[in-house]
Enzyme design. Structure first.
Site, mmCIF file in Angstrom:
data_model
loop_
_atom_site.group_PDB
_atom_site.id
_atom_site.type_symbol
_atom_site.label_atom_id
_atom_site.label_comp_id
_atom_site.label_asym_id
_atom_site.label_seq_id
_atom_site.Cartn_x
_atom_site.Cartn_y
_atom_site.Cartn_z
ATOM 1 N N ASP A 115 39.034 40.631 37.292
ATOM 2 C CA ASP A 115 39.746 41.725 36.625
ATOM 3 C C ASP A 115 40.829 41.258 35.659
ATOM 4 O OD1 ASP A 115 38.441 44.055 37.610
ATOM 5 O OD2 ASP A 115 39.353 43.689 39.572
ATOM 6 N N ASP A 175 31.746 47.367 36.312
ATOM 7 C CA ASP A 175 33.142 47.308 35.852
ATOM 8 C C ASP A 175 33.438 46.005 35.107
ATOM 9 O OD1 ASP A 175 32.456 48.467 38.340
ATOM 10 O OD2 ASP A 175 34.537 48.792 38.901
HETATM 11 N N1 GLY Z 1 37.157 48.327 39.104
HETATM 12 C C1 GLY Z 1 37.279 49.181 40.182
HETATM 13 C C2 GLY Z 1 37.189 50.647 39.907
HETATM 14 O O1 GLY Z 1 36.829 51.105 38.858
HETATM 15 O O2 GLY Z 1 37.500 51.367 40.818
#
Ligand code: GLY
Length: 399
Positions: A115, A175
């Site tokens: 992330d 994601d």
């Molecule tokens: N990346 C985690 C979410 O979108 O909840």
């Protein structure tokens, strides 16, 4: 009676005129949304100013929930402040944007998360774009190298998660598309040129294996580390393995629009159009255009919404409408984005000043299956809401 009839005939006309008068012009909606977001964000910033190392996360048990920079969302609040500063240029917004951005810095060495784009690029990246601060650039380039350690040359993808190792050999979540912009930026700004190949390979392989025939996306695809092919296609935050988790569709759409913008590759644009059509034409997209947390949630209409998905989708649709302005769908994309922004800017979703623990939007859903962050404010809803308002504002300025 004779005298009344002509007046009665005119009634629909009066009704129409008053309806038109009641529709707030979109530029007013945008200004109102930005103003509200700035008021709320400054109250939030002041409340956390002396709480060293903390960021807003959500609301839990009616109180503000905070996180450290180990939480994947730490970059959104500083990013929101930078966007607001971009629009309003006040020293106060700049001060708080700098203050909360600095709190993210240790993340540049993290190698246990995919992330880092969300964490570093939304905070330092926006800060660098707006100020040219060379220290920010160094931090970003270090962070991009940390992110690259998660790339597996043999599989051609970045590993998303490190947990559940017994269940998933090499999990990749949709994601993860959102972190590719950071790699592309770094490759072009003096970082390792291979970062670009990694981003493109990740996007290509995700395009190949993450999508169903209707162009909805799986949430998690786990790859076999020997064959480099998918071993499992499942969900983690959606209703079930076959369902369309709303934010997953949002990340997918945004991710491929961004990849088209950055690379000009036709396959990314085609996929972006297909994902947009899936969302736009979905029978479970409610009248106010704010998706339920999963398009296939079993108890629709009695299911929580996900305002964050709407904000991400709106932002992506505005960009897609401009990148492919010649497309017959461009107008529809912009209209849907406008509808979403109007709903998000209504009292149903936009918090009153001083309420909602100083988040801008209400009614997002983090993980319904995990019973975590259900029907609450979330920092990424606020971030993409402001981004979408600014994108719409730029579109209107061009007209
Ligand atoms: N990346 C985690 C979410 O979108 O909840």
């Amino acid at each position: 009676m004779k005298r009344i009839v002509p007046y009665l005939l005119l009634l629909p006309l009066f009704f129409c005129i008053s309806c038109m008068q009641g529709v707030e012009p979109i530029n007013k909606v945008i200004d109102r949304g930005l103003k509200r977001s700035a008021e709320q964000a400054l109250l939030m910033a002041k409340s956390l100013e002396h709480k060293e190392g903390l960021f807003p996360k959500s609301i839990k048990n009616d109180s503000l929930e905070t996180s450290t920079n180990h939480w994947w969302c730490c970059g959104f609040f500083p990013g929101q402040l930078w966007y607001l500063y971009e629009d309003m240029q006040t020293p106060e917004l700049e001060h708080y944007a700098e203050l909360f951005t600095a709190r993210v810095e240790p993340a540049k060495h993290f190698t246990n998360t995919h992330d880092l784009g969300f964490m570093l690029y939304n905070s330092f990246g926006n800060g660098y774009r707006l100020t040219g601060n060379s220290q920010y650039k160094d931090i970003l380039l270090t962070g991009a190298q940390s992110l690259a350690t998660r790339y597996n040359e043999h599989i051609g993808l970045m590993r998303s998660w490190d947990f559940n190792k017994k269940v998933w050999q090499f999990p990749v979540i949709i994601d993860n598309m959102m972190n590719l912009e950071f790699l592309l930026w770094a490759a072009r700004e003096g970082g390792d040129v291979r970062l670009e190949e990694m981003a493109v390979s990740h996007a290509d392989k995700t395009l190949q294996y993450h999508f169903r025939d209707d162009f909805s996306t799986y949430h998690v695809v786990s790859y076999d580390t020997i064959t480099a092919l998918p071993e499992k296609k499942v969900t983690h935050q959606g209703y079930n393995d076959a369902s369309a988790w709303a934010r997953g569709e949002a990340w997918a759409l945004y991710g491929y629009v961004m990849m088209y913008r950055e690379t000009g590759r036709q396959a990314y644009l085609d996929l972006a159009h297909q994902i947009a059509s899936f969302v736009m034409n979905h029978p479970n997209l409610p009248e106010d255009k704010i998706p339920y947390w999963d398009f296939d949630a079993p108890n629709i209409p009695d299911e929580p919404r996900d305002a964050s998905a709407a904000a991400i989708i709106a932002s992506a649709l505005i960009e897609l409408s401009q990148l492919d302005a010649a497309s017959a769908k461009s107008k529809d994309y912009l209209q849907l984005a406008e509808d979403m922004l109007r709903s998000l800017s209504s009292p149903n979703y936009l918090a009153e000043v001083g309420s909602n623990c100083h988040f801008t939007l209400m009614h997002s859903t983090g993980s319904f299956p995990g019973n975590s962050e259900v029907d609450v404010p979330l920092t990424y809803a606020d971030y993409y809401y402001v981004e979408a308002l600014l994108r719409m504002k730029k579109v209107l300025e061009k007209k």
